[in-house]
Design an enzyme around this catalytic site. Structure first.
Site, mmCIF file in Angstrom:
data_model
loop_
_atom_site.group_PDB
_atom_site.id
_atom_site.type_symbol
_atom_site.label_atom_id
_atom_site.label_comp_id
_atom_site.label_asym_id
_atom_site.label_seq_id
_atom_site.Cartn_x
_atom_site.Cartn_y
_atom_site.Cartn_z
ATOM 1 N N ARG A 1 -5.329 11.725 7.127
ATOM 2 C CA ARG A 1 -4.280 11.247 6.225
ATOM 3 C C ARG A 1 -4.014 12.358 5.220
ATOM 4 O O ARG A 1 -4.637 12.420 4.152
ATOM 5 C CB ARG A 1 -4.705 9.946 5.545
ATOM 6 C CG ARG A 1 -3.731 9.505 4.480
ATOM 7 C CD ARG A 1 -3.923 8.100 3.982
ATOM 8 N NE ARG A 1 -3.452 7.119 4.946
ATOM 9 C CZ ARG A 1 -3.262 5.834 4.678
ATOM 10 N NH1 ARG A 1 -3.517 5.367 3.463
ATOM 11 N NH2 ARG A 1 -2.835 5.001 5.608
ATOM 12 N N CYS B 1 3.697 -3.396 5.779
ATOM 13 C CA CYS B 1 2.481 -2.692 6.216
ATOM 14 C C CYS B 1 1.349 -2.810 5.194
ATOM 15 O O CYS B 1 0.202 -2.587 5.527
ATOM 16 C CB CYS B 1 2.809 -1.231 6.470
ATOM 17 S SG CYS B 1 3.537 -0.407 5.046
ATOM 18 N N HIS C 1 3.640 7.416 10.543
ATOM 19 C CA HIS C 1 2.525 6.464 10.431
ATOM 20 C C HIS C 1 2.403 5.719 11.767
ATOM 21 O O HIS C 1 2.613 4.507 11.845
ATOM 22 C CB HIS C 1 2.767 5.508 9.268
ATOM 23 C CG HIS C 1 1.514 4.837 8.767
ATOM 24 N ND1 HIS C 1 0.257 5.102 9.281
ATOM 25 C CD2 HIS C 1 1.319 3.901 7.800
ATOM 26 C CE1 HIS C 1 -0.642 4.364 8.647
ATOM 27 N NE2 HIS C 1 -0.025 3.623 7.750
ATOM 28 N N GLN D 1 0.189 2.471 12.316
ATOM 29 C CA GLN D 1 0.757 1.282 11.691
ATOM 30 C C GLN D 1 1.797 0.636 12.607
ATOM 31 O O GLN D 1 1.760 -0.565 12.875
ATOM 32 C CB GLN D 1 1.425 1.674 10.357
ATOM 33 C CG GLN D 1 2.040 0.498 9.615
ATOM 34 C CD GLN D 1 1.002 -0.504 9.154
ATOM 35 O OE1 GLN D 1 0.045 -0.144 8.504
ATOM 36 N NE2 GLN D 1 1.172 -1.770 9.514
ATOM 37 N N ASP E 1 8.575 -2.026 2.887
ATOM 38 C CA ASP E 1 7.423 -1.177 2.548
ATOM 39 C C ASP E 1 7.503 -0.893 1.047
ATOM 40 O O ASP E 1 8.549 -1.102 0.403
ATOM 41 C CB ASP E 1 7.504 0.117 3.382
ATOM 42 C CG ASP E 1 6.328 1.073 3.144
ATOM 43 O OD1 ASP E 1 5.322 0.667 2.543
ATOM 44 O OD2 ASP E 1 6.437 2.246 3.559
ATOM 45 N N ARG F 1 -4.348 -3.525 13.023
ATOM 46 C CA ARG F 1 -4.684 -2.101 12.892
ATOM 47 C C ARG F 1 -6.026 -1.818 13.556
ATOM 48 O O ARG F 1 -6.224 -0.803 14.203
ATOM 49 C CB ARG F 1 -4.737 -1.708 11.395
ATOM 50 C CG ARG F 1 -3.404 -1.711 10.677
ATOM 51 C CD ARG F 1 -2.515 -0.571 11.126
ATOM 52 N NE ARG F 1 -3.141 0.716 10.935
ATOM 53 C CZ ARG F 1 -3.151 1.399 9.787
ATOM 54 N NH1 ARG F 1 -2.530 0.907 8.724
ATOM 55 N NH2 ARG F 1 -3.729 2.583 9.705
HETATM 56 N N1 CP Z 1 -0.920 0.160 5.745
HETATM 57 C C1 CP Z 1 -1.824 1.128 5.449
HETATM 58 O O1 CP Z 1 -1.862 2.191 6.067
HETATM 59 O O2 CP Z 1 -2.653 0.782 4.443
HETATM 60 P P1 CP Z 1 -3.702 1.727 3.694
HETATM 61 O O3 CP Z 1 -2.903 2.689 2.865
HETATM 62 O O4 CP Z 1 -4.500 0.791 2.853
HETATM 63 O O5 CP Z 1 -4.535 2.439 4.691
HETATM 64 N N1 NVA Z 2 5.136 4.339 2.653
HETATM 65 C C1 NVA Z 2 3.822 4.006 2.192
HETATM 66 C C2 NVA Z 2 2.972 3.444 3.278
HETATM 67 C C3 NVA Z 2 1.622 2.985 2.873
HETATM 68 C C4 NVA Z 2 0.779 2.482 3.985
HETATM 69 C C5 NVA Z 2 3.170 5.247 1.589
HETATM 70 O O1 NVA Z 2 3.412 6.364 2.060
HETATM 71 O O2 NVA Z 2 2.436 5.115 0.619
#
Ligand code: CP
Ligand code: NVA
Length: 309
Positions: free
Chosen positions: A100, A266, A127, A130, A225, A294
Site C-alpha cells: 500500500r 469500501c 484498489h 477491493q 467512497d 476482502r
Molecule cells: N477498504 C479498505 O481498503 O480499507 P482499509 O483502508 O481499512 O484497508
Molecule cells: N479512496 C480511499 C479508499 C480507502 C479504502 C482512499 O484512498 O483513502
C-alpha cells in the site's frame, strides 16, 4: 499473471476465476487450512489501514502461512534504500508481497524488480482487491454480474472509482459515475477512455455525469467512497464537503435507484459526509458483507498468483 496491480490488465475469465475460487474458500475454509504452509506474505504499508491489514494477515494465518506487517515509517526505503533494492532483497525472503504505497508508479517499480508476486493493496490509481471483493459481494446479493448497473457517487478522481471503472465493464456491468464538474473530482480522461474501450468489448456502458439523480437513476447498486481519502489534508475538509454535498448518498437520492438497489462503500465511512447514517445503517446497506469478502477474495488472489490454485 505474476502480479495484481490494476484491473484493466485482467480478462473477464480471470476476474470470474478469482471470484469462483473465493466462493469455494468461503464455503469450505477448512479445505485451505494448509494451502500456505511455510509461505510468507510481506505487507508494506505507507498509508493507514484497518481492513486490508487485518484481512490479509488473517487470511495467511487461516491458510497456515505467515504475514509480516512492515511500515514504511520504520524502514530505510526512500531515505537510504531504493524501491528497486528493497524489491530485490525481500524477494530473497518472502513468497509474496502486498504493497500500500502512495504512488502506483512506485508499486509498479516494486513489481518489476521483485521476483515474487506483488499485489497493489491501494495506491493513488488502483484498489484491485477491493473491487474484486465487491464483485463477489454483488454476485452474492444479485445472483449475477452481467447486465447490472452500478452508480458511483462523489469523489471520482480516486483509486476505488478507477478500479470500478475498469472492473465493472470487464465483467459486463454498466457504470454511471456522478461527480462535481471540476477536474479535482472528475476521473482523468485517459481512465474514461480506457473504461469505454473495455465496455465496448463487453457490450456494457460507461457514463460520467455531473447530475447525481441522472447517475443513480435505475441503478442496481449505489456505491460511494470517502470524500477524505487517506492522502487528502485535513485543511481541505470543509471546502470538499461543500463541493461534494450534492453527491451525498441519502434516502432521497436512493429513491431514484431501483427499489431493490443495494448500497456499498469500501469503508472507512463518515456518516453525514459521503452518505447519511440512515443509508449506511439501513436495510439496503451491504457494507459489512463487502468488508468480510476482502478476506475471501484475497485468499483466492494469493493462491492464484502463487499458482497453488
Ligand atoms: N477498504 C479498505 O481498503 O480499507 P482499509 O483502508 O481499512 O484497508
Ligand atoms: N479512496 C480511499 C479508499 C480507502 C479504502 C482512499 O484512498 O483513502
Amino acid at each position: 499473471m505474476k502480479d495484481l496491480l490494476s484491473l484493466e490488465d485482467l480478462k473477464k475469465e480471470e476476474i470470474l476465476s478469482f471470484i469462483e475460487l473465493a466462493e469455494d474458500i468461503k464455503a469450505n475454509p477448512e479445505n485451505y487450512r494448509k494451502a500456505m504452509e511455510y509461505r510468507t506474505l510481506l505487507m508494506i504499508f505507507e498509508k493507514p489501514s484497518l481492513r486490508t491489514r487485518v484481512s490479509f494477515e488473517t487470511g495467511m494465518t487461516q491458510m497456515g502461512g505467515h504475514a509480516i506487517y512492515y511500515n514504511i515509517a520504520t524502514s530505510p526505503l526512500g531515505k537510504k534504500e531504493t524501491i528497486e533494492d528493497t524489491a530485490k532483497v525481500v524477494s530473497r525472503y518472502v513468497d509474496i508481497i502486498m504493497a500500500r504505497l502512495f504512488s502506483f508508479e512506485q508499486t509498479k517499480k516494486l513489481a518489476e524488480n521483485a521476483s515474487v508476486p506483488v499485489i497493489d493493496a491501494l495506491s493513488d490509481y488502483s484498489h484491485p482487491c477491493q473491487i474484486l471483493g465487491d464483485l463477489l459481494t454483488i454476485k452474492e446479493h444479485k445472483g449475477k454480474l452481467e447486465g447490472l448497473t452500478l452508480a458511483y457517487l462523489g469523489d471520482a478522481e480516486n483509486n476505488v472509482t478507477y478500479s470500478l471503472m475498469y472492473g465493472c465493464p470487464i465483467v459486463g456491468m454498466n457504470i454511471k459515475v456522478g461527480c462535481p464538474a471540476k477536474e479535482e473530482f472528475m476521473p482523468k480522461e485517459r481512465v474514461i477512455s480506457k473504461a469505454k474501450e473495455l465496455a465496448k468489448k463487453s457490450g456494457a456502458s460507461v457514463v460520467v455525469t455531473n447530475d447525481p439523480i441522472e447517475a443513480v437513476k435505475n441503478a442496481d447498486i449505489v456505491y460511494t467512497d470517502s470524500w477524505m481519502s487517506y492522502h487528502i489534508p485535513e485543511k481541505e475538509k470543509e471546502r470538499r464537503i461543500k463541493e461534494l454535498m450534492p453527491f451525498q448518498v441519502n434516502a432521497e437520492l436512493m429513491k431514484h435507484a431501483k427499489e431493490k438497489a443495494v448500497f456499498m462503500n469500501c469503508l472507512p465511512a463518515m456518516r453525514g459526509m459521503e452518505q447519511t447514517s440512515e443509508v449506511i445503517d439501513g436495510k439496503q446497506s451491504i457494507v459489512f458483507d463487502q468488508a468480510e469478502n476482502r478476506l475471501h477474495i484475497q485468499k483466492a488472489i494469493m493462491l492464484k498468483l502463487l499458482e497453488i490454485k
